[in-house]
Design an enzyme around this catalytic site. Sequence first.
Site, PDB file in Angstrom:
ATOM      1  N   SER A  66       0.840  -1.730   0.044  1.00 41.04           N
ATOM      2  CA  SER A  66      -0.103  -0.204  -0.363  1.00 41.04           C
ATOM      3  C   SER A  66       0.459   1.084   0.595  1.00 41.04           C
ATOM      4  O   SER A  66       2.024   2.019   0.543  1.00 41.04           O
ATOM      5  CB  SER A  66      -0.607  -0.431   1.120  1.00 41.04           C
ATOM      6  OG  SER A  66      -1.647  -1.086   0.893  1.00 41.04           O
TER       7      SER A  66
HETATM    8  N1  SAH Z   1      -1.024  -4.245   3.851  1.00 41.41           N
HETATM    9  C1  SAH Z   1      -0.012  -5.147   2.273  1.00 41.41           C
HETATM   10  C2  SAH Z   1      -1.549  -4.668   1.595  1.00 41.41           C
HETATM   11  C3  SAH Z   1      -1.847  -5.909   1.180  1.00 41.41           C
HETATM   12  S1  SAH Z   1      -2.794  -5.936  -0.463  1.00 41.41           S
HETATM   13  C4  SAH Z   1       0.783  -4.400   2.434  1.00 41.41           C
HETATM   14  O1  SAH Z   1       1.212  -3.259   2.588  1.00 41.41           O
HETATM   15  O2  SAH Z   1       1.852  -5.324   1.713  1.00 41.41           O
HETATM   16  C5  SAH Z   1      -4.072  -6.690   0.022  1.00 41.41           C
HETATM   17  C6  SAH Z   1      -4.033  -8.446   0.090  1.00 41.41           C
HETATM   18  O3  SAH Z   1      -5.003  -8.926   0.349  1.00 41.41           O
HETATM   19  C7  SAH Z   1      -3.184  -8.689  -0.860  1.00 41.41           C
HETATM   20  O4  SAH Z   1      -1.788  -9.517  -0.925  1.00 41.41           O
HETATM   21  C8  SAH Z   1      -4.818 -10.112  -1.111  1.00 41.41           C
HETATM   22  O5  SAH Z   1      -3.304 -11.506  -1.873  1.00 41.41           O
HETATM   23  C9  SAH Z   1      -4.614  -9.968   0.130  1.00 41.41           C
HETATM   24  N2  SAH Z   1      -6.257 -10.510  -0.361  1.00 41.41           N
HETATM   25  C10 SAH Z   1      -7.067 -10.234  -1.009  1.00 41.41           C
HETATM   26  N3  SAH Z   1      -7.853 -11.357  -0.267  1.00 41.41           N
HETATM   27  C11 SAH Z   1      -7.920 -11.672   0.421  1.00 41.41           C
HETATM   28  C12 SAH Z   1      -8.976 -13.058   1.643  1.00 41.41           C
HETATM   29  N4  SAH Z   1     -10.098 -12.768   1.326  1.00 41.41           N
HETATM   30  N5  SAH Z   1      -8.498 -13.945   2.316  1.00 41.41           N
HETATM   31  C13 SAH Z   1      -6.778 -13.158   2.802  1.00 41.41           C
HETATM   32  N6  SAH Z   1      -6.338 -12.138   2.150  1.00 41.41           N
HETATM   33  C14 SAH Z   1      -6.490 -11.675   1.194  1.00 41.41           C
END
Ligand code: SAH
Length: 224
Positions: A66
């Site tokens: 993010s």
């Molecule tokens: N906070 C993280 C942002 C990750 S983006 C950072 O700064 O790196 C959001 C993430 O949510 C992705 O890795 C995606 O694979 C995950 N995601 C999507 N749907 C999901 C679900 N149902 N359960 C768990 N993770 C999920």
Amino acid sequence: MFGWKKWKPDPKEEMIRKQLQDRGIMDSRVLEAFRDIPRERFVPKEMQAHTFEDRPLPIGAGQTISQPYMTAFMTQLLELRDTSQVLEIGTGSGYQTAILASIARRVHTVEKIEELSLRAKTTLDNLGFNNVIYHVADGSRGCVYPGPFDQIVVTAAAPAIPTPLLEQLTDGGIMVVPVGERTHQILLKVTREGHDYRHERLCPCVFVPLLGAGGFLDEDEEDY
Ligand code: SAH
């Protein structure tokens, strides 16, 4: 010529000042966490030059780390304490996990994509974090560890607040979650007051979709 080098501001300090402090991030524990955690360790090699830019960056598997401001804003909204037990849905790179874990007592983090969860775990292990528990699962169904959690943060966009997560929030607990359409959402802060939940709408935002039972349909799986 005289060994004089043009002074260049430290990119991390500049990010903290311009992107966070100038936009209203004031919680000293959040700012300190941003100083302590090496963001470059969570960014893929080919994106290193962009580490401190004011935007999300690709981390592989179609996902992103993010934008720094969004990570800081969500963390500040959670009002973490050093006694907090936190649930994060969407481990991704693990950067926000590290920010949360450097302030709170314990963090449970749930990621749907195993490859990302394992990579994040390696990065956090190497940084010496021992208060994080990693789950590979559909976090829209809640966490297998029953909690309850003092704070819950969802770092992917949901079509509606997943009910299992509301149930895992302590009385007085805070959840921050982007809710809306696949392409654009509103960031919500939900505070539990007994059987009631108080909602605050904070700002428009854009997150990758939360996929799964309480999320959006996974387009890659539509043909099955
Ligand atoms: N906070 C993280 C942002 C990750 S983006 C950072 O700064 O790196 C959001 C993430 O949510 C992705 O890795 C995606 O694979 C995950 N995601 C999507 N749907 C999901 C679900 N149902 N359960 C768990 N993770 C999920």
